[in-house]
Design an enzyme around this catalytic site. Structure first.
Site, PDB file in Angstrom:
ATOM      1  N   CYS A 100      16.821  -1.774  33.769  1.00  0.00           N
ATOM      2  CA  CYS A 100      15.737  -1.456  34.693  1.00  0.00           C
ATOM      3  C   CYS A 100      14.968  -2.723  35.068  1.00  0.00           C
ATOM      4  O   CYS A 100      14.489  -3.447  34.192  1.00  0.00           O
ATOM      5  CB  CYS A 100      14.782  -0.442  34.076  1.00  0.00           C
ATOM      6  N   GLY A 201      26.586  -0.558  41.411  1.00  0.00           N
ATOM      7  CA  GLY A 201      25.954  -1.377  42.437  1.00  0.00           C
ATOM      8  C   GLY A 201      26.641  -1.276  43.785  1.00  0.00           C
ATOM      9  O   GLY A 201      27.795  -1.681  43.931  1.00  0.00           O
TER      10      GLY A 201
END
Length: 338
Positions: A100, A201
């Site tokens: 994160c 991603g």
């Protein structure tokens, strides 16, 4: 793909997203073809778990296996205790958050901030693995910055510490969500370790999923933002991986049914006040790129109760259905193309 004793039905995983991957969303994505879904991040300080927000995040009732709880923190003993308590409450896999990039997480030396201290990374991994008898996985990034790529060392640490699988986002913490994810690091990590590696991603289409799997050699892909408002992306990807062909766009009638069922689950899960407000972002995601979507969203944001919100959604899709039986996107980004 195998994680500990769990054989997943495919290689498609829902990424943990705070404020998004609640129980209604996870169940929906699994129904739409995801093989696994990681829950929202829980702080490792278990004293905070009695809040309404934390209790909802820890709610996995009725969710198909495996149940995955993600924990975040920077203290090994606290992380171990959070893992133990999570398993007592039904977690079948523990996921450690070292990815994160949010400031409020990194400022308390958690999430991707941990990538600046590899010795601490090792202590946390060792403590959590030793604390529970279920598989422990790790979600991480390429490093704190592009200039300090630590992914290979962290991946080897993870394998040595007994981590069962690794999910790697192809960005550094410094990148946040900007620019394009790079897959060379994921490829290098997969070649260097023997545990399953998930590529994460910018995987936003069936073709991109195929490319990333082929290029990196990853065991699976983890889908995050691309599934927001488009949970059927998992079946689209799986169909493309199986056949090399694109599924046609979903029919308006089906998406109407999917969204209304999703809203009903949100209303039941959060209640009238919070349910109406949390549903807004999901409705916005479902309707982006659709003809008339912007005007509809501006009106929908003004609605203050679940009944009128639901009725507005039904009416919007009924109007779309009058123009044909499939969704027509104003952009091509949400359409599978050969």
């Amino acid at each position: 793909m195998q994680i500990g004793p769990y054989t997943l039905k495919n290689r498609l995983v829902v990424a943990p997203m705070a404020g998004v991957t609640d129980r209604p969303f996870r169940v929906l994505c699994k129904r739409m073809g995801a093989g696994m879904a990681v829950g929202e991040m829980l702080a490792s300080n278990t004293a905070l778990w009695s809040t309404k927000k934390s209790l909802r995040r820890a709610d996995h009732r009725g969710e198909p296996d495996p149940i995955i709880v993600q924990i975040a923190g920077g203290d090994p003993a606290q992380m171990a205790e959070a893992a133990r308590l999570s398993v007592q409450q039904g977690a079948q896999i523990i996921d450690i958050n070292m990815g994160c990039p949010a400031k409020k997480v990194c400022n308390v030396a958690a999430g991707s901030a941990l990538l600046r201290d590899e010795a601490l990374v090792a202590r946390i991994l060792q403590a959590v693995v030793a604390a529970v008898d279920v598989p422990v996985t790790l979600k991480t990034r390429t490093g704190w910055s592009r200039a300090h790529n630590t992914a290979l060392r962290v991946a080897k640490l993870a394998e040595d510490c007994g981590i069962a699988a690794l999910a790697l986002h192809g960005r550094s913490r410094e990148d946040m969500y900007h620019g394009q994810a790079e897959y060379d690091t994921i490829r290098a990590v997969k070649a260097a370790v023997g545990i399953p590696v998930l590529a994460n991603g910018d995987i936003d289409s069936p073709q991109k999923a195929r490319y990333v799997l082929d290029y990196t050699g990853a065991d699976g892909v983890m889908i995050g933002r691309a599934a927001q408002g488009r949970p059927w992306i998992f079946r689209e990807i799986q169909h493309y991986l199986d056949t090399g062909e694109c599924l046609p766009p979903p029919e308006v009638a089906e998406i109407r049914e999917v969204l209304l069922a999703h809203l009903d689950d949100l209303y039941q899960f959060y209640g009238e006040y919070s349910g109406c407000r949390i549903a807004r972002k999901h409705i916005a995601w479902y309707t982006r790129g659709l003809e008339g979507g912007n005007a509809f969203r501006q009106a929908m944001y003004q609605l203050e109760d679940t009944a009128s919100q639901r009725a507005a959604v039904a009416a919007f899709f009924d109007r779309l259905a009058e123009g044909g039986d499939r969704l027509r996107y104003l952009t091509e980004s949400a359409v599978c193309q050969d």
